[in-house]
Design a protein around this motif. Structure first.
Motif, short mmCIF file in Angstrom:
data_model
loop_
_atom_site.label_atom_id
_atom_site.label_comp_id
_atom_site.label_asym_id
_atom_site.label_seq_id
_atom_site.Cartn_x
_atom_site.Cartn_y
_atom_site.Cartn_z
N LYS A 167 0.83 -1.21 0.00
CA LYS A 167 0.00 0.00 0.00
C LYS A 167 0.86 1.25 0.00
O LYS A 167 0.54 2.23 -0.67
CB LYS A 167 -0.95 -0.02 1.20
CG LYS A 167 -2.02 -1.10 1.05
CD LYS A 167 -3.18 -0.99 2.01
CE LYS A 167 -2.84 -0.94 3.45
NZ LYS A 167 -4.02 -1.05 4.33
N LYS A 168 1.99 1.22 0.72
CA LYS A 168 2.89 2.38 0.74
C LYS A 168 3.48 2.62 -0.64
O LYS A 168 3.55 3.75 -1.11
CB LYS A 168 4.00 2.18 1.77
CG LYS A 168 4.92 3.39 1.89
CD LYS A 168 5.96 3.18 2.96
CE LYS A 168 6.92 4.31 3.14
NZ LYS A 168 7.03 5.33 2.15
N ARG A 171 0.81 4.15 -2.77
CA ARG A 171 0.60 5.54 -2.35
C ARG A 171 1.73 6.43 -2.88
O ARG A 171 1.48 7.50 -3.45
CB ARG A 171 0.55 5.61 -0.82
CG ARG A 171 -0.41 6.60 -0.27
CD ARG A 171 -0.49 6.54 1.26
NE ARG A 171 -1.37 5.48 1.72
CZ ARG A 171 -0.98 4.39 2.39
NH1 ARG A 171 0.27 4.21 2.71
NH2 ARG A 171 -1.85 3.48 2.74
N ASP A 172 2.98 5.99 -2.70
CA ASP A 172 4.14 6.77 -3.16
C ASP A 172 4.14 6.94 -4.67
O ASP A 172 4.47 8.01 -5.18
CB ASP A 172 5.45 6.10 -2.71
CG ASP A 172 5.65 6.15 -1.20
OD1 ASP A 172 4.93 6.92 -0.51
OD2 ASP A 172 6.53 5.42 -0.70
N VAL A 174 1.55 7.03 -6.68
CA VAL A 174 0.52 7.99 -7.05
C VAL A 174 0.97 9.41 -6.71
O VAL A 174 0.76 10.34 -7.49
CB VAL A 174 -0.83 7.65 -6.35
CG1 VAL A 174 -1.83 8.77 -6.53
CG2 VAL A 174 -1.38 6.36 -6.91
N LYS A 175 1.62 9.57 -5.56
CA LYS A 175 2.08 10.90 -5.16
C LYS A 175 3.10 11.44 -6.15
O LYS A 175 3.11 12.63 -6.46
CB LYS A 175 2.70 10.86 -3.76
CG LYS A 175 1.68 10.81 -2.65
CD LYS A 175 2.36 10.77 -1.30
CE LYS A 175 1.36 10.58 -0.19
NZ LYS A 175 2.01 10.42 1.11
N TYR A 180 -3.71 11.15 -5.85
CA TYR A 180 -4.02 10.84 -4.47
C TYR A 180 -4.54 9.42 -4.38
O TYR A 180 -5.50 9.05 -5.06
CB TYR A 180 -5.07 11.82 -3.91
CG TYR A 180 -5.46 11.51 -2.49
CD1 TYR A 180 -4.57 11.75 -1.45
CD2 TYR A 180 -6.70 10.98 -2.20
CE1 TYR A 180 -4.93 11.46 -0.14
CE2 TYR A 180 -7.06 10.68 -0.89
CZ TYR A 180 -6.16 10.93 0.13
OH TYR A 180 -6.50 10.63 1.42
N PHE A 181 -3.90 8.62 -3.56
CA PHE A 181 -4.30 7.23 -3.34
C PHE A 181 -4.89 7.12 -1.95
O PHE A 181 -4.32 7.59 -0.98
CB PHE A 181 -3.09 6.30 -3.45
CG PHE A 181 -3.40 4.87 -3.10
CD1 PHE A 181 -4.00 4.03 -4.02
CD2 PHE A 181 -3.10 4.36 -1.84
CE1 PHE A 181 -4.27 2.72 -3.70
CE2 PHE A 181 -3.38 3.05 -1.52
CZ PHE A 181 -3.97 2.22 -2.45
N HIS A 182 -6.06 6.53 -1.84
CA HIS A 182 -6.65 6.32 -0.52
C HIS A 182 -7.01 4.85 -0.38
O HIS A 182 -7.39 4.18 -1.36
CB HIS A 182 -7.87 7.22 -0.29
CG HIS A 182 -8.85 7.21 -1.42
ND1 HIS A 182 -9.93 6.38 -1.45
CD2 HIS A 182 -8.89 7.93 -2.57
CE1 HIS A 182 -10.61 6.56 -2.56
NE2 HIS A 182 -10.00 7.50 -3.26
N ASP A 183 -6.86 4.32 0.84
CA ASP A 183 -7.08 2.91 1.08
C ASP A 183 -8.50 2.46 0.73
O ASP A 183 -8.73 1.28 0.47
CB ASP A 183 -6.77 2.55 2.54
CG ASP A 183 -5.28 2.67 2.84
OD1 ASP A 183 -4.49 2.80 1.89
OD2 ASP A 183 -4.91 2.59 4.02
#
Length: 189
Positions: A167-168, A171-172, A174-175, A180-183
């Motif tokens: 997930k990290k 998220r990274d 997408v950043k 923006y990545f959300h769970d």
């Protein structure tokens, strides 16, 4: 689970027709998992059929320890991983049919859902094989951490760590692209 034990006993006693119950119960779940691993409907279908043959021949090895669903997933995924290694399986990009949308008549909702799904599928494919598998088992098949641990035969702490790392990484990634990545994106799967 008791029903599954009866089916297994019946199959081992020679009633091959009882195996249809197991196939019907698990075919869609296993297909969904393998489809997300391969991203190719034809390959996923072939692998599911071959995995069911493998499961059939190994039914006598099921000892009743743990859930049957965990055991059948383990046999299937181990079979697929062996096939991937043997054939140096290449992941093919094939569009997967869109899931049913909440309000299919609203064009903006349709567009946003499709974009989110494409982004998520793309992100999942960038993950290493072991992290991708754990992520799919958790969010697509909705298995518990404990079931995943049994299935892939790694300690519970490693399941949590690999899921957190996956997930990290997503998220990274997408950043870096300014998104923006959300769970919750995973929760809808």
């Amino acid at each position: 689970m008791e029903e599954e034990i009866q089916w297994i006993q019946s199959i081992l006693a020679g009633n091959k027709q009882a195996y249809a119950h197991i196939i019907n119960k698990y075919k869609n779940q296993l297909y969904a998992t393998i489809l997300r691993m391969t991203r190719n409907p034809h390959d996923a279908q072939d692998l599911v059929q071959e995995a069911f043959v493998k499961v059939y021949h190994q039914l006598d090895k099921y000892e009743g320890k743990g859930s049957f669903s965990s055991w059948i997933y383990r046999v299937t995924i181990n079979y697929c991983m062996d096939e991937f290694r043997k054939k140096r399986y290449k992941m093919k990009q094939v569009d997967i049919g869109e899931e049913t949308l909440l309000n299919p008549n609203h064009p903006e909702v349709i567009f946003l859902k499709k974009e989110e799904q494409r982004q998520l599928e793309k992100l999942i494919q960038t993950l290493p094989e072991d992290e991708r598998l754990i992520l799919l088992l958790r969010y697509v098949n909705e298995l518990s951490y404990h079931e995943i641990s049994e299935l892939v035969e790694i300690p519970l702490s490693q399941v949590r760590n690999k899921l957190h790392r996956a997930k990290k990484k997503m998220r990274d990634s997408v950043k870096q692209e300014g998104g923006y990545f959300h769970d919750e994106m995973l929760g809808s799967r």
